[in-house]
Design an enzyme around this catalytic site. Structure first.
Site, PDB file in Angstrom:
ATOM      1  N   TRP A 117      -3.619  -2.607  -1.352  1.00 30.70           N
ATOM      2  CA  TRP A 117      -2.678  -3.417  -2.678  1.00 30.70           C
ATOM      3  C   TRP A 117      -3.399  -4.578  -0.871  1.00 30.70           C
ATOM      4  CZ3 TRP A 117      -0.562  -8.396  -0.747  1.00 30.70           C
ATOM      5  CH2 TRP A 117      -0.645  -8.979  -1.955  1.00 30.70           C
ATOM      6  N   LYS A 166       4.921  -2.978  -6.878  1.00 23.92           N
ATOM      7  CA  LYS A 166       6.028  -3.019  -6.299  1.00 23.92           C
ATOM      8  C   LYS A 166       7.013  -3.538  -5.051  1.00 23.92           C
ATOM      9  CE  LYS A 166       9.702  -1.041  -8.763  1.00 23.92           C
ATOM     10  NZ  LYS A 166       9.908  -2.119  -9.934  1.00 23.92           N
ATOM     11  N   CYS A 203       1.039  -1.092  -0.101  1.00 22.97           N
ATOM     12  CA  CYS A 203       0.140  -0.333  -0.014  1.00 22.97           C
ATOM     13  C   CYS A 203       0.634   1.571   0.085  1.00 22.97           C
ATOM     14  CB  CYS A 203      -0.894  -0.163   1.330  1.00 22.97           C
ATOM     15  SG  CYS A 203      -1.591  -1.769   1.396  1.00 22.97           S
ATOM     16  N   ARG A 242       2.335   0.812  -5.742  1.00 23.41           N
ATOM     17  CA  ARG A 242       2.715  -0.274  -4.222  1.00 23.41           C
ATOM     18  C   ARG A 242       1.123  -0.521  -4.445  1.00 23.41           C
ATOM     19  NH1 ARG A 242       6.941   2.398  -1.796  1.00 23.41           N
ATOM     20  NH2 ARG A 242       6.402   1.305   0.613  1.00 23.41           N
ATOM     21  N   LYS A 302       9.413 -11.790 -16.792  1.00 28.63           N
ATOM     22  CA  LYS A 302       8.869 -10.779 -16.800  1.00 28.63           C
ATOM     23  C   LYS A 302       7.305 -10.697 -18.022  1.00 28.63           C
ATOM     24  CE  LYS A 302      10.573  -8.236 -15.316  1.00 28.63           C
ATOM     25  NZ  LYS A 302      11.871  -8.683 -13.957  1.00 28.63           N
ATOM     26  N   GLU A 348      14.358 -15.296 -15.958  1.00 24.35           N
ATOM     27  CA  GLU A 348      13.926 -13.167 -15.402  1.00 24.35           C
ATOM     28  C   GLU A 348      13.726 -13.162 -16.845  1.00 24.35           C
ATOM     29  OE1 GLU A 348      14.536 -11.564 -13.334  1.00 24.35           O
ATOM     30  OE2 GLU A 348      14.507  -9.382 -14.469  1.00 24.35           O
ATOM     31  N   ASN A 355      -0.721   0.673   6.109  1.00 26.52           N
ATOM     32  CA  ASN A 355       0.212  -0.748   5.455  1.00 26.52           C
ATOM     33  C   ASN A 355       0.490  -1.988   6.178  1.00 26.52           C
ATOM     34  OD1 ASN A 355       1.677  -1.717   3.234  1.00 26.52           O
ATOM     35  ND2 ASN A 355       3.324  -0.736   3.665  1.00 26.52           N
ATOM     36  N   GLY A 356       0.582  -2.919   5.732  1.00 28.23           N
ATOM     37  CA  GLY A 356       1.351  -4.363   6.761  1.00 28.23           C
ATOM     38  C   GLY A 356       0.005  -4.675   6.922  1.00 28.23           C
ATOM     39  N   HIS A 381      15.598 -34.199 -18.328  1.00 24.07           N
ATOM     40  CA  HIS A 381      15.527 -34.741 -16.887  1.00 24.07           C
ATOM     41  C   HIS A 381      13.522 -34.049 -17.112  1.00 24.07           C
ATOM     42  CE1 HIS A 381      19.630 -36.155 -16.850  1.00 24.07           C
ATOM     43  NE2 HIS A 381      19.892 -34.083 -16.721  1.00 24.07           N
ATOM     44  N   GLU A 440       4.347 -12.065 -15.309  1.00 24.99           N
ATOM     45  CA  GLU A 440       3.707 -11.153 -14.656  1.00 24.99           C
ATOM     46  C   GLU A 440       3.160 -10.287 -15.273  1.00 24.99           C
ATOM     47  OE1 GLU A 440       6.868  -8.614 -11.498  1.00 24.99           O
ATOM     48  OE2 GLU A 440       8.120  -9.133 -13.538  1.00 24.99           O
TER      49      GLU A 440
HETATM   50  C1  F6R Z   1      10.160  -8.396 -11.034  1.00 22.38           C
HETATM   51  C2  F6R Z   1       9.729  -7.770  -9.496  1.00 22.38           C
HETATM   52  C3  F6R Z   1      10.123  -9.024  -8.344  1.00 22.38           C
HETATM   53  C4  F6R Z   1      10.739  -8.529  -7.264  1.00 22.38           C
HETATM   54  C5  F6R Z   1      10.899  -8.840  -6.415  1.00 22.38           C
HETATM   55  C6  F6R Z   1      12.482  -7.847  -4.580  1.00 22.38           C
HETATM   56  O1  F6R Z   1      10.038  -7.851 -11.739  1.00 22.38           O
HETATM   57  O2  F6R Z   1       9.721  -6.724  -9.838  1.00 22.38           O
HETATM   58  O3  F6R Z   1      10.344 -10.216  -7.977  1.00 22.38           O
HETATM   59  O4  F6R Z   1      11.790  -7.885  -8.216  1.00 22.38           O
HETATM   60  O5  F6R Z   1       9.619  -8.484  -5.299  1.00 22.38           O
HETATM   61  O6  F6R Z   1      11.707  -6.931  -4.993  1.00 22.38           O
HETATM   62  P1  F6R Z   1      13.481  -5.923  -4.003  1.00 22.38           P
HETATM   63  O7  F6R Z   1      13.560  -5.999  -5.483  1.00 22.38           O
HETATM   64  O8  F6R Z   1      12.176  -4.479  -4.406  1.00 22.38           O
HETATM   65  O9  F6R Z   1      13.290  -7.068  -2.798  1.00 22.38           O
END
Ligand code: F6R
Length: 616
Positions: A75, A611, A2, A27, A489, A485, A101-102, A508, A492
């Protein structure tokens, strides 16, 4: 998670709060709300869905004018994303409004007590209990909101940032923080509270860090901080080193596109000023002394998601350069498995936000076991670097799109710098070897720029494949985390099945997933640097192709041996093996972004995500 904004000053609070929420919407974006105090009463609007829904509501039903206000983008944790569950929550007597938040872990118990006392709870949230508790504690606190907040916080378990206002004192905003981010913005005749400086950077770049278990009280002219025991705390001021324009789209349609394009600069900034006059690598923020670093026998990297992939890339380099074993562990698993950690284990936490709860908890666990800790982080003043013994900032600038891009590249750079520094201190590399690798790293901004110049064909491939139900990614060596990675991407952003595999693992099990037409993205190692792996990957390509896969190869310029076995080749510049992730990841970011766009998805705010993940 949030986004939180609080304001007190001379301006119209609603405007300040809503523009702050706009900057914090990344966020959390499943509902939003605002509250102000006017004519001795609270005026609240809240709405499910993105911020724009709240703005539409405010257009139709304007809020009273006021110079004190709070706002929230949510969120959801407790209770679905509905109008009722949106914050702010107001006490039954209508005197106190709270945003949060939390997660308040003992909320069920508190809720039961309140219900037994005859309080009617209107929402399913854990936050609402705090509004009622504050109102009921105010008489005991002689009507002082700060004291009431302190008393209530002592009853709460879990992680929380709380911000409250009350009708009895309309020029006051009170915030509290435990394990969840909250920063103070200090203006002239106005003050701000927010989960992130982005919310107030257009008004002031002067900020104060808030520590664990602290309560902050704002009026328009004063900021005071106490801890949960009631002791006064001296604030730690800092200055935000970027301006509001850095958190805007700057002519791009999407934050993600802007952040992908910023990568050459981000990589250059992450490398800037790391070589001293004596030609030796110097890491100014490295607060661990060389003797401690010489006694390290193991490195453990803890991180989540993309940041953990950066750690996986770094493992190859750091082990090679330092001959110290490096483990990379998902932060969410680390402390639950009784890890073997002690004073000779360097624990490196990688985090863009510096607030990821899983990573923070892993870091704390390591510190409790006596391990020296180092944070690789992008957000100055955030919790993880503040709690670590040492920090290396990545200086990528604000990353707003939920999907991480420039942070990933700069995390790799920072982890490489740590590896080289360890090698320097421990004497496992000669100065000229370190110098050569620094020169290779310094070439990378230009190489990433080259990738961006030639990335256009990737968009056409993405659009062509947008109808597929699944995409697989394979790689070997440093190409393996790149494959992970690329798949993350795509999951998500395009909401499709995407898996990354070590190419050697195909036989395997995963090869059973191959059927006619399945796209397989192959991160091809250099035929020069890793000839044996190149050959092996060619075999893997043949095996999946024989079973009907469509091959999209990410391969270096001039590698013609793969061409006959591919449907598409995405070319990247020739770079040394350990630098390849810095170029080969970029087309995969563009691929996911374009595919999500083709499917009509919100790229910057993908569904169900936020985020900064500040709950465990
Ligand atoms: C994927 C992404 C997440 C963050 C993960 C860690 O695109 O952004 O997987 O990498 O939530 O976030 P941080 O780096 O802020 O600890």
């Amino acid at each position: 998670m949030c986004g939180i904004v609080g304001y007190v000053g001379d301006k119209q609070a609603l405007e300040v709060v809503v523009s702050g929420l706009r900057r914090l919407e990344y966020r959390g974006y499943d509902s939003a709300g605002v509250a102000v105090i006017a004519d001795g009463r609270l005026d609240v609007r809240k709405k499910a869905g993105k911020l724009v829904n709240l703005e539409t509501l405010l257009g139709a039903d304007p809020l009273a004018e006021s110079t004190t206000g709070i706002g929230h983008t949510r969120w959801a944790t407790h209770g679905g994303p509905t109008d009722t569950n949106a914050h702010p929550h107001v006490s039954e007597d209508g005197t106190v409004a709270v945003i949060h938040n939390g997660i308040i872990e003992n909320f069920a118990e508190l809720r039961e007590q309140l219900t037994a006392d005859g309080v009617h709870l209107a929402s399913d949230t854990d936050t609402e209990v705090v509004a009622h508790l504050l109102a009921r504690t105010l008489p005991q606190a002689a009507g002082n909101l700060t004291e009431a907040m302190r008393l209530v916080c002592r009853e709460l378990q879990g992680a929380f940032t709380l911000v409250a206002i009350m009708t009895e004192d309309p020029d006051l905003v009170v915030g509290a923080r435990r394990n969840s981010p909250l920063v103070v913005g200090v203006g002239e005749g106005e003050n701000f509270l927010a989960s992130d400086v982005a919310a107030f950077v257009e008004h002031t770049r002067n900020a104060l860090e808030l520590g664990q278990d602290q309560i902050v009280t704002l009026t328009k002219d004063a900021v005071s901080i106490i801890d949960f025991d009631g002791h006064r705390v001296e604030p730690s001021p800092y200055s935000v080193d970027w301006d509001a324009s850095a958190a805007e789209k700057g002519g791009y349609d999407l934050f993600m596109l802007k952040e992908i394009a910023e990568q050459p600069k981000a990589v250059a900034d992450a490398l800037r000023g790391r070589i001293g006059r004596d030609g030796r690598l110097q890491l100014d923020e490295m607060r661990l002394d060389d003797a401690a670093l010489r006694s390290i026998t193991k490195v453990i990297v803890v991180a989540c998601g993309t940041a953990s992939h950066a750690g996986m890339v770094a493992k190859y380099a750091v082990e090679h350069w330092t001959r110290i074993p490096v483990e990379v562990e998902l932060a969410s698993e680390f402390r639950y498995r009784d890890p073997i950690v002690g004073p000779s284990t360097l624990v490196i936490a990688i985090s863009q936000s510096g607030e990821t709860m899983d990573t923070l908890m892993a870091l704390r666990h390591a510190a409790e076991q006596g391990a020296p800790t180092l944070a690789i982080c992008n957000t100055v003043g955030s919790t993880i670097p503040r709690e670590a013994d040492a920090v290396l900032y990545t200086y990528a600038g604000p990353e707003i799109a939920v999907a991480s891009t420039k942070a990933f590249l700069t995390q790799i750079i920072a982890a490489y710098l740590v590896g080289l520094y360890l090698a320097q201190v421990r004497g496992t590399m000669f100065a000229d070897e370190i110098g050569r690798i620094m020169a290779e790293l310094n070439d990378m901004p230009q190489k990433v720029d080259l990738v961006l110049d030639t990335v256009e064909p990737v968009r056409a491939i993405a659009r062509e494949l947008a109808g597929c139900s699944s995409v697989l990614f394979i790689g070997r060596h440093v190409g393996y985390p790149v494959a992970l990675e690329g798949a993350l991407k795509l999951k998500e952003l395009a909401y499709m099945h995407a898996e990354g595999f070590a190419a050697g693992e195909l036989k395997h099990g995963p090869i059973a997933l191959i059927e006619e037409g399945v796209p397989v993205v192959v991160i091809v190692p250099s035929p020069r640097g890793r000839a044996l792996l190149h050959d092996k990957l060619l075999s893997a390509i043949q095996e999946v192709r024989a079973r009907g896969a469509r091959i999209i190869a990410v391969a270096e310029e001039g590698d013609e041996r793969i061409t006959p076995f591919t449907d598409h080749v995405i070319r990247v510049p020739i770079v040394p093996t350990l630098m390849q992730p810095l170029v080969s990841t970029v087309p995969l970011q563009v691929f996911a972004c374009e595919m999500a766009t083709a499917k009509g998805h919100d790229v910057d705010q993908p569904r169900n995500l936020a985020k900064s993940v500040t709950v465990e």
